[in-house]
Scaffold this active site. Sequence first.
Site, PDB file in Angstrom:
ATOM      1  N   CYS A  86      69.023  -5.195 -33.039  1.00 42.82           N
ATOM      2  CA  CYS A  86      68.262  -4.273 -33.245  1.00 42.82           C
ATOM      3  C   CYS A  86      68.974  -3.050 -34.061  1.00 42.82           C
ATOM      4  CB  CYS A  86      67.362  -3.861 -31.976  1.00 42.82           C
ATOM      5  SG  CYS A  86      65.904  -2.978 -32.330  1.00 42.82           S
ATOM      6  N   HIS A 203      65.868  -8.980 -29.053  1.00 42.52           N
ATOM      7  CA  HIS A 203      66.749  -8.372 -27.909  1.00 42.52           C
ATOM      8  C   HIS A 203      67.177  -9.511 -26.967  1.00 42.52           C
ATOM      9  CE1 HIS A 203      66.678  -4.039 -28.824  1.00 42.52           C
ATOM     10  NE2 HIS A 203      65.343  -4.246 -29.302  1.00 42.52           N
ATOM     11  N   GLU A 205      69.474  -9.523 -25.012  1.00 41.58           N
ATOM     12  CA  GLU A 205      69.888  -8.983 -23.593  1.00 41.58           C
ATOM     13  C   GLU A 205      68.592  -8.431 -22.661  1.00 41.58           C
ATOM     14  OE1 GLU A 205      69.670  -7.358 -26.502  1.00 41.58           O
ATOM     15  OE2 GLU A 205      68.719  -5.528 -26.130  1.00 41.58           O
TER      16      GLU A 205
END
Lengths: 232, 89
Positions: A86, A203, A205
């Site tokens: 990002c 994302h 994560e």
Amino acid sequence: MKIGVVTFPGSNCDYDCYKAVQEGLGAEAVFLWHKEHDLQGVDAVFLPGGFSYGDYLRAGAIAAHSPIMREVVAFANGGGPVAGVCNGFQILCEAGLLPGALMRNRTLKFRSRPVYLRVEQAQPPFTSEYQAGQVLRVPIAHGEGCYTADAEILDDLEATGRVAFRYCDAAGEVTPQSNPNGSARNIAGIVSPAGNVLGMMPHPERAVDVVLGNTDGLGLFRSLADFLVESA
Amino acid sequence: MTEYGIEVRVTPRRGILDPQGKAVGGALASLGFTGVGEVHVGRLIVFTLQADSEAQARERAQAMCRHLLANPVTEDFAVTVGAPAGSAA
């Protein structure tokens, strides 16, 4: 194995990255403050999402010139694995480690929702745990994620197999409707010529924990761990 | 050394989609303003700069644009060098 997560003023996904490394992988994670000049001997670096320096001037523009980034650029140029997610992707482009730029979403809307990604290349250090063509479901959350580059650069990315992920539908079809931000050729993530630098808007994560209902992002962290174990 | 007033105008590169400009154009049209062509939204960066000559001031400002103030992938820039506002000279 020690993985560094850079914290800029305005980073807000640094803890998610840290936890993904620590709990998802069971590896050692350290925070690297943007004003530091020392990478503390880490084996890989994550540039997390957020709004570094308030996105002033352009998203990632000021972070790209912060003290820690000089070390990250040298580390990447020496072959060290660096992943930017990002805002991290925006910073990598602004730092010149990846080609192109991330512009305002075509819709002008901030998009925060899960999207489908097709894995285009299953290669170390970041995507070897996946299979080419595999469809992942990973969240996005950005206002400036429209990947833009000259046609020659886009052709070169494709010809050299450097498109890592594309936005697609649930069946893996790359369609205009499945493109959440207007990115050129539905590109969601790319790698550097040597493959050791990855930038992506979605994302991974945020998709590493069964409790949160999605572990599709874990493969990225496991791929990196495999790579670091093998190259140790 | 002389203090120069610098204005850097950064605009979306020609041919690059400018959704912000498009939205502003649409808003103008919806307010009834007719005859408006393509709209582009950029930014203006203003600062003073100590330099030996106007040419040197321009050169340094252009270097700043290439390194930080503009992104060559998506933006064009134009530098104007003048005396700072309010200066006697």
